[in-house]
Design a protein around this motif. Structure first.
Motif, PDB file in Angstrom:
ATOM      1  N   GLY A 180       0.946  -1.288   0.152  1.00  0.00           N
ATOM      2  CA  GLY A 180      -0.041  -0.043   0.056  1.00  0.00           C
ATOM      3  C   GLY A 180       0.878   1.338   0.066  1.00  0.00           C
ATOM      4  N   ILE A 181       1.816   1.359   0.717  1.00  0.00           N
ATOM      5  CA  ILE A 181       2.705   2.568   1.034  1.00  0.00           C
ATOM      6  C   ILE A 181       3.526   2.843  -0.489  1.00  0.00           C
ATOM      7  N   PRO A 182       4.228   1.759  -0.796  1.00  0.00           N
ATOM      8  CA  PRO A 182       4.796   2.045  -1.971  1.00  0.00           C
ATOM      9  C   PRO A 182       4.001   2.366  -3.367  1.00  0.00           C
ATOM     10  N   ILE A 183       2.884   1.991  -3.424  1.00  0.00           N
ATOM     11  CA  ILE A 183       1.908   2.042  -4.443  1.00  0.00           C
ATOM     12  C   ILE A 183       1.628   3.655  -4.464  1.00  0.00           C
ATOM     13  N   ALA A 184       1.583   4.135  -3.365  1.00  0.00           N
ATOM     14  CA  ALA A 184       1.251   5.493  -3.174  1.00  0.00           C
ATOM     15  C   ALA A 184       2.409   6.601  -4.032  1.00  0.00           C
ATOM     16  N   GLY A 185       3.417   5.974  -3.836  1.00  0.00           N
ATOM     17  CA  GLY A 185       4.478   6.852  -4.720  1.00  0.00           C
ATOM     18  C   GLY A 185       5.090   6.135  -5.725  1.00  0.00           C
ATOM     19  N   LEU A 186       4.895   5.179  -5.970  1.00  0.00           N
ATOM     20  CA  LEU A 186       5.507   4.294  -7.278  1.00  0.00           C
ATOM     21  C   LEU A 186       4.330   4.011  -8.469  1.00  0.00           C
ATOM     22  N   GLY A 187       3.175   4.066  -8.005  1.00  0.00           N
ATOM     23  CA  GLY A 187       2.036   3.494  -8.844  1.00  0.00           C
ATOM     24  C   GLY A 187       1.792   2.050  -8.682  1.00  0.00           C
ATOM     25  N   LEU A 188       0.628   1.553  -9.276  1.00  0.00           N
ATOM     26  CA  LEU A 188       0.092   0.346  -8.785  1.00  0.00           C
ATOM     27  C   LEU A 188       1.271  -0.765  -9.454  1.00  0.00           C
ATOM     28  N   TYR A 189       1.919  -0.823 -10.554  1.00  0.00           N
ATOM     29  CA  TYR A 189       2.794  -1.869 -10.872  1.00  0.00           C
ATOM     30  C   TYR A 189       3.837  -1.877  -9.970  1.00  0.00           C
ATOM     31  N   TRP A 190       4.756  -0.840  -9.979  1.00  0.00           N
ATOM     32  CA  TRP A 190       6.048  -1.007  -9.517  1.00  0.00           C
ATOM     33  C   TRP A 190       5.853  -0.936  -7.983  1.00  0.00           C
ATOM     34  N   GLY A 191       4.780  -0.395  -7.358  1.00  0.00           N
ATOM     35  CA  GLY A 191       4.782  -0.384  -5.947  1.00  0.00           C
ATOM     36  C   GLY A 191       4.184  -1.752  -5.507  1.00  0.00           C
ATOM     37  N   SER A 192       3.465  -2.527  -6.309  1.00  0.00           N
ATOM     38  CA  SER A 192       3.012  -3.777  -5.843  1.00  0.00           C
ATOM     39  C   SER A 192       4.266  -4.857  -5.755  1.00  0.00           C
ATOM     40  N   TRP A 193       5.309  -4.785  -6.723  1.00  0.00           N
ATOM     41  CA  TRP A 193       6.424  -5.420  -6.890  1.00  0.00           C
ATOM     42  C   TRP A 193       7.242  -4.882  -5.830  1.00  0.00           C
ATOM     43  N   ALA A 194       7.540  -3.575  -5.257  1.00  0.00           N
ATOM     44  CA  ALA A 194       8.370  -3.096  -4.260  1.00  0.00           C
ATOM     45  C   ALA A 194       7.890  -3.711  -3.001  1.00  0.00           C
ATOM     46  N   GLY A 195       6.438  -3.809  -2.830  1.00  0.00           N
ATOM     47  CA  GLY A 195       5.776  -4.437  -1.534  1.00  0.00           C
ATOM     48  C   GLY A 195       6.453  -6.017  -1.536  1.00  0.00           C
ATOM     49  N   LEU A 196       6.428  -6.709  -2.449  1.00  0.00           N
ATOM     50  CA  LEU A 196       7.016  -7.745  -2.419  1.00  0.00           C
ATOM     51  C   LEU A 196       8.283  -8.199  -2.227  1.00  0.00           C
ATOM     52  N   LEU A 197       9.131  -7.164  -2.847  1.00  0.00           N
ATOM     53  CA  LEU A 197      10.602  -7.161  -2.464  1.00  0.00           C
ATOM     54  C   LEU A 197      10.708  -6.654  -0.854  1.00  0.00           C
ATOM     55  N   LEU A 198       9.837  -5.788  -0.447  1.00  0.00           N
ATOM     56  CA  LEU A 198      10.140  -5.562   1.004  1.00  0.00           C
ATOM     57  C   LEU A 198       9.555  -6.728   2.023  1.00  0.00           C
ATOM     58  N   ALA A 199       8.680  -7.470   1.650  1.00  0.00           N
ATOM     59  CA  ALA A 199       8.466  -8.773   2.160  1.00  0.00           C
ATOM     60  C   ALA A 199       9.461  -9.819   2.232  1.00  0.00           C
ATOM     61  N   SER A 200      10.120  -9.796   0.938  1.00  0.00           N
ATOM     62  CA  SER A 200      11.154 -10.917   0.839  1.00  0.00           C
ATOM     63  C   SER A 200      12.438 -10.525   1.667  1.00  0.00           C
ATOM     64  N   LEU A 201      12.632  -9.138   1.937  1.00  0.00           N
ATOM     65  CA  LEU A 201      13.928  -8.438   2.706  1.00  0.00           C
ATOM     66  C   LEU A 201      13.499  -9.073   4.253  1.00  0.00           C
ATOM     67  N   GLU A 202      12.363  -8.660   4.522  1.00  0.00           N
ATOM     68  CA  GLU A 202      11.770  -9.101   6.093  1.00  0.00           C
ATOM     69  C   GLU A 202      12.018 -10.605   6.234  1.00  0.00           C
ATOM     70  N   ALA A 203      11.640 -11.504   5.308  1.00  0.00           N
ATOM     71  CA  ALA A 203      11.712 -12.982   5.304  1.00  0.00           C
ATOM     72  C   ALA A 203      13.338 -13.329   5.431  1.00  0.00           C
ATOM     73  N   LEU A 204      13.991 -12.735   4.670  1.00  0.00           N
ATOM     74  CA  LEU A 204      15.613 -12.997   4.875  1.00  0.00           C
ATOM     75  C   LEU A 204      16.373 -12.403   6.026  1.00  0.00           C
ATOM     76  N   ALA A 205      15.461 -11.474   6.676  1.00  0.00           N
ATOM     77  CA  ALA A 205      16.230 -11.029   7.907  1.00  0.00           C
ATOM     78  C   ALA A 205      15.825 -12.212   8.977  1.00  0.00           C
ATOM     79  N   ASN A 206      15.120 -13.229   8.855  1.00  0.00           N
ATOM     80  CA  ASN A 206      14.814 -14.011   9.691  1.00  0.00           C
ATOM     81  C   ASN A 206      15.788 -15.198   9.626  1.00  0.00           C
ATOM     82  N   PRO A 207      16.507 -15.414  10.663  1.00  0.00           N
ATOM     83  CA  PRO A 207      17.660 -16.428  10.605  1.00  0.00           C
ATOM     84  C   PRO A 207      17.029 -18.032  10.464  1.00  0.00           C
ATOM     85  N   ARG A 208      15.894 -18.197  10.988  1.00  0.00           N
ATOM     86  CA  ARG A 208      15.396 -19.478  10.779  1.00  0.00           C
ATOM     87  C   ARG A 208      15.193 -19.759   9.477  1.00  0.00           C
ATOM     88  N   TRP A 209      14.623 -18.644   8.402  1.00  0.00           N
ATOM     89  CA  TRP A 209      14.152 -18.764   7.173  1.00  0.00           C
ATOM     90  C   TRP A 209      15.602 -19.119   6.307  1.00  0.00           C
TER      91      TRP A 209
END
Length: 275
Positions: A180-209
């Protein structure tokens, strides 16, 4: 980028706070996991910190407290940003589509209701398509992997429960918040993929993952979670409808249960009984 300046500073604070909270929580639970092993008695510990962790892990209300914290993180945090974040996030950017009921048709005009129902009909079609394609691809992938490795089909870890629906709801709201937040600045397409990237970075920060990606036993479950995140992003690009993403997520998870029996929980669920 110029578009990012259009996003309120409050939005970045909420988003950054969520990422920071997840990173700190998952790394702390990973660090203290050896202290919280089942069966340890507080009197066997050597320090106050270790004794406190053992007591908390053995507390009979610990599972309830953990699920309450997960609820606050996955659901409470995004909706707090939505309602109290001073326009930090916009409802439509999270996919909170409304359904115009006949009761309100007279107020808004029947044309508005027909247009709204038409949109929902189209969205349901896309959701059904996403479910069929994702289930087919994941089932074929698991079958091919099993043949390549010469392994037998695993037994499902458990029968279908409402816990699967809870996890689908938690993750879809969480991913929608990160889009939601990246979409406000990057538009629907790039904001959606930016959100997926943020979720991926969050997962990679988890040592168990990170550890489980190297495990033949656990990596298929991580693949399932990653695939569901991509499906969620693609479906959002077509429908911008969070309410339909939840049943698609739930349905795909149930359809491949026998081949991906152990699905990782989320971030900071990670207190990590399962993640």
């Amino acid at each position: 980028m110029p578009g990012l300046a259009l996003v309120s500073s409050d939005g970045w604070l909420w988003l950054g706070g969520s990422l920071l909270l997840a990173g700190v929580w998952t790394n702390l639970t990973w660090l203290f996991a050896p202290w919280a092993k089942a069966g340890r008695a507080p009197e066997d510990t050597q320090s106050l910190a270790e004794r406190t962790i053992v007591q908390l892990a053995g507390w009979r209300f610990s599972p309830t407290a953990l699920e309450s914290l997960r609820l606050l993180y996955y659901v409470g945090l995004p909706f707090a940003a939505l309602f109290w974040g001073h326009d930090a996030i916009v409802a439509r950017f999270m996919g909170l589509q409304r359904l115009v009921l006949p009761t309100y048709a007279a107020l808004e005009g029947s044309g508005s209701m027909h247009a709204n129902w038409g949109d929902w009909g189209s969205d349901i079609g896309w959701a059904a398509t996403a479910f069929l394609i994702a289930s087919t691809v994941l089932l074929a992938s698991a079958w091919a992997q099993r043949r390549a490795l010469g392994t037998a089909r695993p037994r499902p870890a458990r029968t279908a429960t409402w816990g699967d629906l809870r996890e689908a709801l938690y993750h879809e709201i969480h991913w929608a918040f990160y889009r939601g937040i990246p979409i406000a600045g990057l538009g629907l397409y790039w904001g959606s993929w930016a959100g997926l990237l943020l979720a991926s970075l969050e997962a990679l920060a988890n040592p168990r993952w990170r550890r489980d990606t190297l495990s033949l036993e656990q990596s298929p479950a991580l693949l399932l979670r990653a695939a569901l995140a991509v499906v969620s992003c693609l479906l959002f690009l077509r429908t911008q409808n969070l309410w339909l993403a939840v049943p698609v997520h739930w349905g795909v998870a149930l359809s491949v249960r026998g081949l991906y029996p152990r699905q990782p929980g989320g971030l900071p669920a990670g207190a990590d009984t399962e993640t």
